[in-house]
Enzyme design. Sequence first.
Site, PDB file in Angstrom:
ATOM      1  N   ASN A 108      70.686 -32.191  27.620  1.00  0.00           N
ATOM      2  CA  ASN A 108      71.863 -31.785  26.777  1.00  0.00           C
ATOM      3  C   ASN A 108      73.032 -32.136  27.470  1.00  0.00           C
ATOM      4  O   ASN A 108      72.797 -32.653  28.764  1.00  0.00           O
ATOM      5  CB  ASN A 108      71.784 -30.329  26.279  1.00  0.00           C
ATOM      6  CG  ASN A 108      71.786 -29.497  27.455  1.00  0.00           C
ATOM      7  OD1 ASN A 108      72.827 -29.345  28.025  1.00  0.00           O
ATOM      8  ND2 ASN A 108      70.725 -28.401  27.564  1.00  0.00           N
ATOM      9  N   VAL A 141      61.432 -30.791  27.320  1.00  0.00           N
ATOM     10  CA  VAL A 141      60.898 -31.572  28.334  1.00  0.00           C
ATOM     11  C   VAL A 141      62.165 -31.530  29.483  1.00  0.00           C
ATOM     12  O   VAL A 141      61.657 -31.519  30.573  1.00  0.00           O
ATOM     13  CB  VAL A 141      60.813 -33.072  27.818  1.00  0.00           C
ATOM     14  CG1 VAL A 141      62.161 -33.756  27.677  1.00  0.00           C
ATOM     15  CG2 VAL A 141      59.957 -33.990  28.836  1.00  0.00           C
ATOM     16  N   ASP A 142      63.400 -31.098  29.052  1.00  0.00           N
ATOM     17  CA  ASP A 142      64.297 -30.771  30.070  1.00  0.00           C
ATOM     18  C   ASP A 142      63.871 -29.656  30.932  1.00  0.00           C
ATOM     19  O   ASP A 142      64.004 -29.741  32.196  1.00  0.00           O
ATOM     20  CB  ASP A 142      65.588 -30.531  29.196  1.00  0.00           C
ATOM     21  CG  ASP A 142      66.838 -30.439  30.154  1.00  0.00           C
ATOM     22  OD1 ASP A 142      67.793 -29.969  29.588  1.00  0.00           O
ATOM     23  OD2 ASP A 142      66.860 -30.845  31.156  1.00  0.00           O
ATOM     24  N   GLY A 163      62.219 -33.208  19.524  1.00  0.00           N
ATOM     25  CA  GLY A 163      62.040 -31.945  19.418  1.00  0.00           C
ATOM     26  C   GLY A 163      63.048 -31.055  18.721  1.00  0.00           C
ATOM     27  O   GLY A 163      63.487 -31.194  17.606  1.00  0.00           O
ATOM     28  N   VAL A 164      63.717 -30.391  19.731  1.00  0.00           N
ATOM     29  CA  VAL A 164      64.959 -29.577  19.442  1.00  0.00           C
ATOM     30  C   VAL A 164      65.864 -30.440  18.670  1.00  0.00           C
ATOM     31  O   VAL A 164      66.419 -29.764  17.539  1.00  0.00           O
ATOM     32  CB  VAL A 164      65.351 -28.983  20.677  1.00  0.00           C
ATOM     33  CG1 VAL A 164      66.702 -28.330  20.326  1.00  0.00           C
ATOM     34  CG2 VAL A 164      64.530 -27.951  21.297  1.00  0.00           C
TER      35      VAL A 164
HETATM   36  N1  APR Z   1      56.184 -34.221  28.732  1.00  0.00           N
HETATM   37  C1  APR Z   1      56.408 -35.161  27.747  1.00  0.00           C
HETATM   38  N2  APR Z   1      56.999 -34.849  26.442  1.00  0.00           N
HETATM   39  C2  APR Z   1      57.305 -33.424  26.487  1.00  0.00           C
HETATM   40  C3  APR Z   1      57.086 -32.434  27.199  1.00  0.00           C
HETATM   41  C4  APR Z   1      56.459 -32.776  28.499  1.00  0.00           C
HETATM   42  N3  APR Z   1      56.260 -32.119  29.280  1.00  0.00           N
HETATM   43  N4  APR Z   1      57.616 -31.380  26.770  1.00  0.00           N
HETATM   44  C5  APR Z   1      58.119 -31.585  25.692  1.00  0.00           C
HETATM   45  N5  APR Z   1      57.832 -32.873  25.280  1.00  0.00           N
HETATM   46  C6  APR Z   1      58.271 -33.533  24.274  1.00  0.00           C
HETATM   47  C7  APR Z   1      58.305 -32.895  22.642  1.00  0.00           C
HETATM   48  O1  APR Z   1      57.319 -32.375  22.132  1.00  0.00           O
HETATM   49  C8  APR Z   1      59.291 -33.633  21.827  1.00  0.00           C
HETATM   50  O2  APR Z   1      58.105 -34.622  21.263  1.00  0.00           O
HETATM   51  O3  APR Z   1      59.509 -34.270  24.213  1.00  0.00           O
HETATM   52  C9  APR Z   1      60.193 -34.580  23.096  1.00  0.00           C
HETATM   53  C10 APR Z   1      61.432 -34.150  23.039  1.00  0.00           C
HETATM   54  O4  APR Z   1      61.555 -32.948  22.550  1.00  0.00           O
HETATM   55  P1  APR Z   1      62.893 -31.998  23.327  1.00  0.00           P
HETATM   56  O5  APR Z   1      62.350 -31.682  24.795  1.00  0.00           O
HETATM   57  O6  APR Z   1      62.897 -30.683  22.508  1.00  0.00           O
HETATM   58  O7  APR Z   1      64.123 -32.860  23.301  1.00  0.00           O
HETATM   59  P2  APR Z   1      65.092 -33.089  22.379  1.00  0.00           P
HETATM   60  O8  APR Z   1      64.531 -33.126  20.996  1.00  0.00           O
HETATM   61  O9  APR Z   1      66.027 -34.319  22.747  1.00  0.00           O
HETATM   62  O10 APR Z   1      66.305 -32.067  22.640  1.00  0.00           O
HETATM   63  C11 APR Z   1      67.001 -31.962  23.612  1.00  0.00           C
HETATM   64  O11 APR Z   1      66.355 -29.639  24.092  1.00  0.00           O
HETATM   65  O12 APR Z   1      65.352 -28.779  25.882  1.00  0.00           O
HETATM   66  C12 APR Z   1      66.274 -28.791  25.093  1.00  0.00           C
HETATM   67  O13 APR Z   1      68.179 -28.999  27.157  1.00  0.00           O
HETATM   68  C13 APR Z   1      67.333 -29.667  25.929  1.00  0.00           C
HETATM   69  O14 APR Z   1      69.230 -29.197  24.609  1.00  0.00           O
HETATM   70  C14 APR Z   1      68.380 -30.281  24.895  1.00  0.00           C
HETATM   71  C15 APR Z   1      67.589 -30.370  23.708  1.00  0.00           C
END
Ligand code: APR
Length: 170
Positions: free
Chosen positions: A23, A32-33, A123-124
Site C-alpha cells: 500500500n 501478500v504484503d 485481494g483486498v
Molecule cells: N503468495 C502469493 N500470493 C499471495 C500470498 C502469498 N503468500 N498471500 C496472498 N496472496 C494473493 C491473494 O490471494 C491475492 O490473490 O495475493 C493477491 C493480492 O492480494 P492482496 O495481498 O490483498 O493485495 P492487494 O489486493 O493488492 O491489496 C493490497 O492489501 O495487504 C494489504 O498492505 C496491503 O493495503 C495493501 C492491500
Amino acid sequence: MQIKIELGDITRSRTDAIVNAANSTLLGGGGVDGAIHRAAGPELLAECLHLRQTSLPDGLPPGQAVATGAGNLPCRWVIHTVGPNRYAGQRDPAVLESCFAESLRVAKELDAKSVAFPAIGGGVYGWSADAVAKAAASAVAAFTDPGSVAEIDFVLFNERMLEAFQRAFG
Ligand code: APR
C-alpha cells in the site's frame, strides 16, 4: 522470455526479484504484503521506512514501483508496487497495468534475470481475477525490450486466479 504460471507462496520464490502488492505507506499490511514482511524480517520494514524518510516522504503512489533489498527472503530484491484500490474509487485498469509494467521496468533496471509477481490488486483492493490477469498480460506484451529479464513467474494463491492467468496467457 519464459513465463511461468503456478500456484504457490511468493515468499518462497527463488527468482532474483519478487513483487510486493503493497500500500502507499510502504509500511506493511495484510495479504501478500504481510506475508513478505513476515518472511523478510524487520530489515525490510527498516528499508521501507528509510524510503519514506528520504525519497518517498508522501509514500508510493498507485501504479508506481520501487525496489529494496529482501532481508531473509531467498530472493535478492523486493519490488514494491501499489495497486489501485477499487474500494477507494480507484478503478482505472491502466493503473493496475502500470503496477506490472513499472515493476518489470524496475526489474530490468536492477539487471534482474527473473521476477515473480503475485496477483496485484486481486485481494483486498478488489479487482477481479480476469482484470488482474488481463493487466498482467498486457504489461508483459508491451515489455518488448526486456534487457536482463528472461523469466517472469506469476505465483498465484488460489485456483480461480490461476485459471484466469492461464486464460489470459493461453
Ligand atoms: N503468495 C502469493 N500470493 C499471495 C500470498 C502469498 N503468500 N498471500 C496472498 N496472496 C494473493 C491473494 O490471494 C491475492 O490473490 O495475493 C493477491 C493480492 O492480494 P492482496 O495481498 O490483498 O493485495 P492487494 O489486493 O493488492 O491489496 C493490497 O492489501 O495487504 C494489504 O498492505 C496491503 O493495503 C495493501 C492491500
